[in-house]
Design an enzyme around this catalytic site. Structure first.
Site, PDB file in Angstrom:
ATOM      1  CG  PHE A  22      23.856   6.065 -21.370  1.00  0.00           C
ATOM      2  CD1 PHE A  22      24.842   5.483 -20.589  1.00  0.00           C
ATOM      3  CD2 PHE A  22      23.412   7.336 -21.053  1.00  0.00           C
ATOM      4  CE1 PHE A  22      25.392   6.166 -19.516  1.00  0.00           C
ATOM      5  CE2 PHE A  22      23.945   8.021 -19.982  1.00  0.00           C
ATOM      6  CZ  PHE A  22      24.937   7.443 -19.211  1.00  0.00           C
ATOM      7  CB  ALA A  57      22.291   9.679 -27.691  1.00  0.00           C
ATOM      8  CE1 TYR A  58      29.618  12.000 -31.133  1.00  0.00           C
ATOM      9  CE2 TYR A  58      30.640   9.844 -31.351  1.00  0.00           C
ATOM     10  CZ  TYR A  58      30.633  11.203 -31.624  1.00  0.00           C
ATOM     11  OH  TYR A  58      31.618  11.757 -32.399  1.00  0.00           O
ATOM     12  CD  GLU A  59      27.932   5.299 -29.198  1.00  0.00           C
ATOM     13  OE1 GLU A  59      29.068   5.684 -28.859  1.00  0.00           O
ATOM     14  OE2 GLU A  59      26.916   5.503 -28.493  1.00  0.00           O
ATOM     15  CB  THR A  81      17.030   9.377 -22.709  1.00  0.00           C
ATOM     16  OG1 THR A  81      15.812   8.750 -23.110  1.00  0.00           O
ATOM     17  CG2 THR A  81      16.746  10.436 -21.669  1.00  0.00           C
ATOM     18  CB  ILE A  83      19.647  13.307 -18.615  1.00  0.00           C
ATOM     19  CG1 ILE A  83      18.473  12.388 -19.016  1.00  0.00           C
ATOM     20  CG2 ILE A  83      19.297  14.151 -17.383  1.00  0.00           C
ATOM     21  CD1 ILE A  83      18.159  11.309 -18.006  1.00  0.00           C
ATOM     22  CB  THR A  87      30.414  18.404 -18.168  1.00  0.00           C
ATOM     23  OG1 THR A  87      29.737  17.331 -18.834  1.00  0.00           O
ATOM     24  CG2 THR A  87      30.974  17.912 -16.837  1.00  0.00           C
ATOM     25  CG  HIS A  89      29.125  14.474 -22.354  1.00  0.00           C
ATOM     26  ND1 HIS A  89      28.071  13.588 -22.265  1.00  0.00           N
ATOM     27  CD2 HIS A  89      30.055  13.852 -23.113  1.00  0.00           C
ATOM     28  CE1 HIS A  89      28.348  12.491 -22.929  1.00  0.00           C
ATOM     29  NE2 HIS A  89      29.550  12.625 -23.453  1.00  0.00           N
ATOM     30  NE  ARG A 128      10.130  16.871 -22.748  1.00  0.00           N
ATOM     31  CZ  ARG A 128       9.916  17.564 -21.622  1.00  0.00           C
ATOM     32  NH1 ARG A 128       9.932  16.937 -20.453  1.00  0.00           N
ATOM     33  NH2 ARG A 128       9.690  18.863 -21.649  1.00  0.00           N
TER      34      ARG A 128
END
Length: 156
Positions: A22, A57-59, A81, A83, A87, A89, A128
């Site tokens: 992602f 990123a959650y994984e 990353t 962003i 919300t 989230h 970055r």
């Protein structure tokens, strides 16, 4: 006085890089920076670097945990990353991702370095990933190299 500092040269190290798909256009630049640093600065051989792509990123923590538990790697570099959107989230994912990566490192005693960007917008992420603010993939790779050597010195 006893001072312990790690060097960057770790030519015999085995390093895994877990990278989020992602926001690929940013994460591929983080990955390039990390790989170049491992090879150029750490003198890590191509065959000793493993790259694992995950959905987001959650994984990252789950795969980092599996790799650390395998004891096949001297360090793990996590790249992604996150962003901010409109919300909550962002807050939930970034907090869980980063604290879980830290927990893996502490529990397994394998360095898991964090090259996960948490930015307000795409422009900050691009900065970055190799422009104005340097490359955080490079920084995470340098941290991995140094931590391998610091832990080696502490274990001697």
């Amino acid at each position: 006085m006893n001072i312990i500092e790690g060097a960057f040269l770790t030519s015999n190290a085995y390093i895994a890089i877990v990278v989020s798909r992602f926001n690929y256009f940013i994460n591929e630049k983080l990955l390039s920076g990390a790989i170049e640093t491992l090879k150029r600065v750490g003198q890590v051989k191509d065959k000793n670097i493993t790259v694992i792509w995950v959905p987001g990123a959650y994984e990252l923590p789950l795969v980092a945990n599996m790799l650390a538990n395998s004891k096949n790697y001297n360090a793990i570099v996590a790249l992604g990353t996150i962003i901010r959107g409109s919300t909550s989230h962002f807050d939930l994912i970034s907090s869980e991702c980063i604290s879980s990566l830290s927990a893996v490192s502490i529990r397994t005693m394998i360095p898991v370095t964090c090259g996960v960007l948490t930015t307000e917008n795409v422009e900050q992420a691009i900065e970055r990933a190799g422009t104005k603010a340097g490359n955080k993939g490079t920084e995470a790779a340098l941290a991995a190299l140094e931590m391998i050597n610091v832990l080696k010195l502490l274990n001697e």
